[in-house]
Design an enzyme around this catalytic site. Structure first.
Site, PDB file in Angstrom:
ATOM      1  N   ARG A 124      -1.556   0.849  -5.330  1.00  0.00           N
ATOM      2  CA  ARG A 124      -0.099   0.932  -5.173  1.00  0.00           C
ATOM      3  C   ARG A 124       0.483   1.849  -6.236  1.00  0.00           C
ATOM      4  NH1 ARG A 124       2.891  -4.189  -2.430  1.00  0.00           N
ATOM      5  NH2 ARG A 124       1.907  -3.851  -0.406  1.00  0.00           N
ATOM      6  N   GLN A 129       2.361   5.863  -1.310  1.00  0.00           N
ATOM      7  CA  GLN A 129       3.370   5.142  -0.544  1.00  0.00           C
ATOM      8  C   GLN A 129       3.351   5.484   0.938  1.00  0.00           C
ATOM      9  OE1 GLN A 129       7.131   5.832  -2.475  1.00  0.00           O
ATOM     10  NE2 GLN A 129       6.697   4.400  -4.138  1.00  0.00           N
ATOM     11  N   ASP A 132       0.683   3.453   2.684  1.00  0.00           N
ATOM     12  CA  ASP A 132       0.642   2.024   2.361  1.00  0.00           C
ATOM     13  C   ASP A 132       0.908   1.173   3.605  1.00  0.00           C
ATOM     14  OD1 ASP A 132       0.777  -0.492   1.301  1.00  0.00           O
ATOM     15  OD2 ASP A 132       2.170   0.005  -0.312  1.00  0.00           O
ATOM     16  N   SER A 135       2.601  -2.359   3.142  1.00  0.00           N
ATOM     17  CA  SER A 135       4.052  -2.331   3.000  1.00  0.00           C
ATOM     18  C   SER A 135       4.737  -2.070   4.333  1.00  0.00           C
ATOM     19  CB  SER A 135       4.469  -1.264   1.985  1.00  0.00           C
ATOM     20  OG  SER A 135       4.095  -1.638   0.678  1.00  0.00           O
ATOM     21  N   TYR A 231       1.208  -5.499  -7.308  1.00  0.00           N
ATOM     22  CA  TYR A 231       1.102  -6.801  -6.669  1.00  0.00           C
ATOM     23  C   TYR A 231       1.481  -7.892  -7.663  1.00  0.00           C
ATOM     24  CZ  TYR A 231      -1.743  -4.366  -3.175  1.00  0.00           C
ATOM     25  OH  TYR A 231      -2.191  -3.506  -2.217  1.00  0.00           O
TER      26      TYR A 231
END
Length: 379
Positions: A124, A129, A132, A135, A231
């Site tokens: 992460r 991003q 991901d 997410s 996390y």
């Protein structure tokens, strides 16, 4: 020219697909040959003809030549060991592979001489991003959890002023301010509810309040957990016990509780106990997004709604599958973002020095690289 295979997902209830016509077009432009099993996108609203128009070759589900000739298998969930056994040695499997303590997956990868990238292990960091998948899918789960709760609740969400009097807004308590929790906050606020958020990380208070919710400050203890690698870290038993006591009074006044607290690779923390449920009013609703990992709430059951003394407990596992079209679109874009750098000049190359690749590459040509995840404690 790398050959990509998009299979029909075999997991019961799985409606997503790992590629859309949009991403097939992208892969073809990168020099890939894309094979799609007929019907793979139909549950998500993507028809075979749309894929063919973007350059995909359509094959029958389970076509032996397509599987044995594939260089890359793009999947949502892990195919069966038998299916993985149809791939050629050296093929790459990419998807949400549930890698934690997954000895069956480890054995199948070793036996077949396969490489595999588990999206759950993607670091992460800001550069990751766009890839991901956790997410993108959690965002959908948070959104849908509020819609489920509003549909099951015996009250309005917003405050309404009517000729018959004023209706007070619903009180929603959200446990966990990760991606799912923050999307749940935003959705509940759009519907007009008063929202409170509990999280073990004081650092998320600003994010919560920026969305118009009220942050429940965690208990004052010396061992407050923070986060690691993006996390939430596992909290101590003492801290969780103090937090549960604090939550009890909040939940006694709540109309809805939405549970989103999860720690990758571990059993979900139990945040709502039997005693807390006993204090909730009949007609209240609890949606537990962590139900598949053991549940944040007592008595929740995956995929079912349980009536417990008038309190509705909704086991909200696999909610992205209920928004299959957009869930697939976002997931497919995650895969493009991850793989695009590996497909330079129409050749698939895995740079194991790249921290994105190294973080999620659990196996390479049958050699297990992340035994700490796949087979923890193995000798």
């Amino acid at each position: 020219m790398p050959r990509l295979l998009i299979p029909v997902e075999a997991t019961p209830g799985e409606t997503r697909v790992s590629a859309t016509p949009e991403t097939v077009k992208t892969f073809v432009s990168l020099g890939c040959n894309v094979c799609l099993e007929r019907g793979a996108g139909t549950p998500a609203g993507y028809l075979d003809a749309a894929y063919a128009d973007q350059g995909a070759d359509l094959v029958s589900p389970g076509d032996a030549d397509a599987w044995s000739g594939a260089d890359v298998l793009l999947c949502v969930q892990t195919p069966s060991s038998d299916a993985l056994g149809r791939l050629r040695r050296g093929a790459l499997v990419v998807g949400l592979l549930e890698p934690y303590a997954n000895e069956a997956l480890s054995a199948a990868l070793e036996r077949g001489g396969l490489s595999a990238m588990a999206l759950e292990l993607l670091p992460r960091i800001s550069r990751a991003q766009a890839a991901d998948a956790l997410s993108s899918q959690a965002n959908i789960a948070g959104y849908k959890s509020v819609l489920l709760a509003s549909g099951a609740l015996d009250r309005y969400f917003p405050m309404l002023m009517t000729a018959a009097g004023t209706v007070q807004p619903a009180k929603v308590v959200i446990l966990g301010a990760g991606v799912a929790g923050l999307q749940a906050v935003a959705t509940a606020r759009r519907l007009g509810a008063v929202v409170y958020v509990s999280d073990i990380r004081p650092a998320v208070k600003e994010q919560v309040e920026s969305l118009g919710a009220r942050f429940i400050d965690p208990p004052e203890m010396d061992d407050k957990p923070a986060e690691s690698g993006g996390y939430a870290k596992q909290a101590s038993d003492a801290f969780l016990a103090a937090q549960r006591q604090q939550l009890s009074d909040q939940l006694a006044e709540a109309d809805v509780a939405i549970c989103t607290a999860q720690v990758p690779g571990r059993r979900a923390p139990r945040l709502i106990s039997e005693d807390m449920l006993d204090r909730m009013r009949p007609g209240a609703v609890v949606v537990d997004l962590a139900v598949a990992q053991g549940g944040n709430c007592a008595d929740t059951v995956p995929g079912r709604t349980v009536d417990r003394n008038g309190v509705k407990l909704i086991g909200g596992n696999d909610l992205p599958c209920t928004v299959a079209n957009h869930a697939s679109a976002l997931y497919a874009r995650n895969l493009v973002a991850l793989l695009k750098p590996t497909l330079a000049d129409g050749v698939l190359t895995l740079d194991t020095e790249d921290e994105l690749i190294a973080g999620c590459l659990v196996a390479q040509d049958g050699g297990i690289r992340r035994g700490d995840v796949l087979t923890p404690g193995a000798k």
